[in-house]
Every structure is written in structure tokens, then in C-alpha cells.
Scaffold this active site. Structure first.
Site, short mmCIF file in Angstrom:
data_model
loop_
_atom_site.label_atom_id
_atom_site.label_comp_id
_atom_site.label_asym_id
_atom_site.label_seq_id
_atom_site.Cartn_x
_atom_site.Cartn_y
_atom_site.Cartn_z
N SER A 182 0.79 -1.23 0.00
CA SER A 182 0.00 0.00 0.00
C SER A 182 0.82 1.28 0.00
O SER A 182 0.37 2.29 -0.52
CB SER A 182 -0.97 0.00 1.18
OG SER A 182 -0.30 -0.29 2.38
N HIS A 210 -5.34 -3.32 -2.88
CA HIS A 210 -5.00 -2.35 -3.91
C HIS A 210 -4.88 -2.97 -5.30
O HIS A 210 -4.59 -2.27 -6.27
CB HIS A 210 -3.69 -1.64 -3.57
CG HIS A 210 -3.77 -0.85 -2.31
ND1 HIS A 210 -4.23 0.44 -2.26
CD2 HIS A 210 -3.49 -1.19 -1.04
CE1 HIS A 210 -4.21 0.87 -1.02
NE2 HIS A 210 -3.76 -0.10 -0.25
N LYS A 242 -11.78 0.69 -2.08
CA LYS A 242 -10.74 1.30 -2.90
C LYS A 242 -11.23 1.34 -4.35
O LYS A 242 -12.10 2.14 -4.65
CB LYS A 242 -9.43 0.59 -2.65
CG LYS A 242 -8.94 0.99 -1.24
CD LYS A 242 -7.81 0.22 -0.66
CE LYS A 242 -7.48 0.83 0.70
NZ LYS A 242 -6.98 -0.15 1.66
C1 LIG Z 1 -6.91 -0.25 3.09
C2 LIG Z 1 -6.32 -1.58 3.42
C3 LIG Z 1 -6.93 -2.44 4.34
C4 LIG Z 1 -8.10 -2.01 5.18
O1 LIG Z 1 -9.25 -1.95 4.43
P1 LIG Z 1 -10.45 -1.01 4.92
O2 LIG Z 1 -11.62 -1.48 4.17
O3 LIG Z 1 -10.04 0.38 4.60
O4 LIG Z 1 -10.57 -1.24 6.40
C5 LIG Z 1 -6.38 -3.69 4.52
N1 LIG Z 1 -5.28 -4.08 3.85
C6 LIG Z 1 -4.65 -3.26 2.98
C7 LIG Z 1 -3.44 -3.74 2.26
C8 LIG Z 1 -5.15 -1.98 2.75
O5 LIG Z 1 -4.51 -1.16 1.92
#
Ligand SMILES: *Cc1c(COP(=O)(O)O)cnc(C)c1O
Length: 416
Positions: A182, A210, A242
Site C-alpha cells: 500500500s 490495492h 478502494k
Molecule cells: C486499506 C487496506 C486495508 C483495510 O481496508 P479497509 O476497508 O479500509 O478497512 C487492509 N489491507 C490493505 C493492504 C489496505 O490497503
């Protein structure tokens, strides 16, 4: 005399907050007026994870309203009581088919999904092996499970395999990795991790927050882009907040995996179901991911353009990291850090902050990512590109980056 003030709740908290400020780690929230990349006063956003531009898509807003009318805004109860609606069921089936697995299970967030899976699969005496740059929620999940936590060098499947070879095979071993990292934007070597797991009878879990919607010809994520089969990665986690532009998350895998989560995953059992309206809207997100590949095509061309043009920023103290995803971080050099007044500890947090502030003064919103989110000394501007950016938007970002990082400009600031 005891310091009475310090012993009150607020006194104790204020002392902690003050320490945070002194370490330049204090964070502030910013209020936005919407999901789009274009804000008021010509402001352009380059730090959202809305990679396909779906969060502000009118057809999704319509689907959300329709979902709310048909199934309600709130789930009303947990899935096991009476909160599992037809909208959830339809979305779970669709996600299972989309990811090529027997079943999928919805969670209210990715953070919660990670807590839910790892705590259900591992317990005391078991071990989770993490890539060093894994998302914080995966580490927290391991702590919740009470399992042993080991980390291998970032992206190094050989190091992972060496650890696997040294561990007692009678213990349960789960190898955990982000698909796309990320804060760095690079991807895990899934074929190598999968074969290491196969050789040592370990389980593999991929968090593709992602990658889903973005990577692979049809947007099925990091597994698709690396031609990895579902069998090689028995536990897949994906998020809906996302690229899919809604909210929530899911875990996909075998029937046994999903049944075990329903029975044993406390973060699944003891919480209200995700809004059924959001589940319904996410079906439309999946339609758009499948039917509008031009969003990915446009995004890919923006990524290629940015990488070509941003390479020269190196001479200005901003180094582009190797990444083929919409996450295109620019690490601030040590030299710029010294000029910005960062400490002796090798940190560069102040320099990254100063750069983000200069961008902001020019109407570009791109946040600085500092320690402890990234290792000390690697503070960066985490540029993220979206299908809703135009090439002119990216050119404006590039132009501004070159201007605010120009050596003469930084020298000028130093003198003043
Ligand atoms: C954003 C993210 C999460 C958390 O997801 P949310 O739905 O925002 O709680 C978990 N793992 C990774 C790699 C992320 O980038």
C-alpha cells in the site's frame, strides 16, 4: 506533591499528544467536499485510493439509493441473527464467481476482514509469516489471534522459504502478504510464495486491497496479473472501499474456509452486517469493473506517462519508487531532509511534510507519508493516480512537483 493535573485523563492524554507533536508525528484530518479528484478552488487530489473513479460515479449513487429502498440502509443485526439480506447473498455469490472460488464472505471493512480471518485460522502455538511491509491490520490480526509473528524481508520469497524450512512443520504456518504494497506500490511475487508454501505445507493468504479492480486484464487483481490460480492462494481478502468505490471487504475461498469463518470468526459474528444498500451498490461496481475496461486502460496510460516524466525528479531530491500500479511514491532524499531541518536520526519526515505543503499551496493535494507508517528515513509523497484524472491533471502535478522541488527554490527557502 504529586502532579494532579497529569493524573487526570485529559492531563495524561495531553502529555502524550505533546510528545507526538514534538516528534513531528502529529496527524490532522482534512475535511473534503466530495469523492472526486477535482475539489473547490481548482484543487486536484492525488492521494485517494479510488483508482477507477467509481466513488463519485452517479450510477453507483443510484444503485445505492435503490438498494436502500429495497433492503434498507442498515443491516439491523449481525449476519447470524437477521442481518443477512438478499443483497449480501447476491454480492457474496458474485464475488465468489468473480474470484473463481467456491464462496465469499462479506465484512464491514478490510481491517475487520483481516482480524476475522487470521484470528479464526490461527491460535497460540501457530505462526504467521509476514512480508515486512504488510498492512498494519494484518499485524494486528496476528496479535489478536495470539499467534507467533515473524517477518521476512520485503518481497523476498527465498527468505520466506528459509524461515518455513526452519519452522516445526507440526505447527500451523500461514504466510501472509499484501498483493500490492500500500505504501510502495510494488507487488508480491505470488508464484514464488505459492510454491514455497506448497513445498513446506504452509497456507498462503493474500490481501489484495490495492490490486482488485485495477490489475489484470479483467481487473481481477494481482493473482490475475501474475497468472496465479485460486488453488495456489487458498485465502484471498479484498476490499470494496478502494477501486470498487463503496465500502466493506470480503474473504474468498473454499466452502470449508467460509464455513469456518462463519462459525469461529469473532470479528464476523459479533458485528452488525455491512449496509445492504452498499452491498447492492457494489454489484454495480462489479458491472463497471467488468464492462468498462477503458477505465483501466486510461489509468495504465496515466501511470506510464507519470513514470516517464517523473524520473527526472531524482535530480530534485525526489526518487520515484519502482511500481507499475497507480501507487507511485516519491521518496524524499536525505539531502533535502537535511535542508528541511530533519533530525540527526536519518529521518526525513519534515522534508516530506514541507513538500506536501508546497504542493498544497499550488492546489495539489498529495499527502506526505511519514514514520511509523513507513520506515524512518523513507518518508515520501504517496502519489496515487486515478482513472478520473486526465493527462492534463497529471501534467499539472508534474509541473508543480518540478517547480516546488527545484534546488534553487529550496535553497531560497533556506536563506529566508
Ligand atoms: C486499506 C487496506 C486495508 C483495510 O481496508 P479497509 O476497508 O479500509 O478497512 C487492509 N489491507 C490493505 C493492504 C489496505 O490497503
Amino acid at each position: 506533591m504529586p502532579d494532579l493535573h497529569r493524573d487526570t485523563l485529559d492531563g495524561a492524554l495531553q502529555a502524550r499528544l505533546q510528545r507526538q507533536r514534538e516528534r513531528h508525528r502529529y496527524r490532522e484530518r482534512r475535511t473534503t467536499s466530495g469523492a472526486g479528484v477535482r475539489g473547490p478552488h481548482d484543487r486536484l487530489t492525488f492521494c485517494s485510493n479510488d483508482y477507477l473513479g467509481l466513488a463519485g460515479e452517479p450510477r453507483l449513487a443510484e444503485a445505492l439509493a435503490e438498494g436502500a429502498r429495497r433492503f434498507g440502509t442498515g443491516g439491523g443485526a449481525s449476519h447470524l441473527v437477521c442481518g443477512h439480506s438478499e443483497a449480501h447473498e447476491r454480492l457474496e455469490q458474485r464475488l465468489a464467481t468473480w474470484t473463481g472460488r467456491e464462496r465469499a464472505l462479506l465484512f464491514s471493512s478490510g481491517y475487520q476482514a483481516n482480524l476475522g480471518v487470521i484470528s479464526a485460522l490461527l491460535g497460540r502455538g501457530d505462526i504467521a509469516l509476514h512480508d515486512r511491509l504488510n498492512h498494519a491490520s494484518l499485524l494486528d490480526a496476528t496479535r489478536l489471534a495470539g499467534a507467533g509473528l515473524e517477518r521476512f524481508a520485503h518481497g523476498d520469497a527465498t527468505a520466506c522459504e528459509q524461515r518455513l524450512a526452519a519452522l516445526d512443520p507440526s505447527r500451523r504456518r500461514l504466510v501472509v502478504t499484501d498483493g500490492v504494497f500500500s505504501m510502495d506500490g510494488d507487488t508480491a511475487d505470488l508464484p514464488a510464495l505459492a510454491s514455497a508454501c506448497e513445498r513446506h505445507h504452509a497456507w498462503l493468504m493474500v490481501d489484495d486491497a490495492h490490486g482488485l479492480g485495477v490489475l489484470g486484464v479483467t481487473g481481477r487483481g494481482t493473482l490475475e496479473s501474475q497468472s496465479v490460480t485460486p488453488q495456489a492462494v487458498p485465502v484471498l481478502m479484498g476490499t470494496l472501499g478502494k477501486a470498487l468505490g463503496t465500502q466493506g471487504a470480503f474473504v474468498a475461498g473454499s466452502d470449508a474456509l467460509i464455513e469456518a469463518l462463519i462459525q469461529f470468526s469473532r470479528p464476523y459474528v459479533y458485528t452488525t452486517s455491512l449496509s445492504p444498500a452498499l452491498a447492492w451498490a457494489t454489484l454495480t461496481s462489479l458491472d463497471l469493473v467488468e464492462n468498462e475496461p477503458e477505465r483501466r486502460g486510461h489509468l495504465d496510460s496515466l501511470i506510464a506517462h507519470f513514470r516517464r516524466e517523473a524520473a527526472g525528479l531524482h535530480a530534485h531530491g525526489l526518487t520515484l519508487m519502482p511500481s507499475c500500479t497507480p501507487i507511485q511514491p516519491l521518496v524524499v532524499s536525505r539531502h533535502s531532509a537535511q535542508r528541511a531541518g530533519d533530525g540527526e536520526d536519518g529521518g526525513n519526515d519534515l522534508a516530506a511534510l514541507a513538500m506536501a505543503e508546497s504542493l498544497e499551496a499550488s492546489g495539489i493535494w498529495c499527502s506526505a507519508i511519514r514514520s511509523p507508517t513507513v520506515p524512518v528515513g523513507s518518508a515520501r509523497l504517496r502519489v496515487t493516480l486515478s482513472a478520473s484524472h486526465t493527462r492534463a491533471d497529471v501534467d499539472r502535478l508534474l509541473e508543480t512537483l518540478y517547480r516546488v522541488s527545484h534546488p534553487s527554490r529550496i535553497a531560497g527557502r533556506e536563506r529566508s
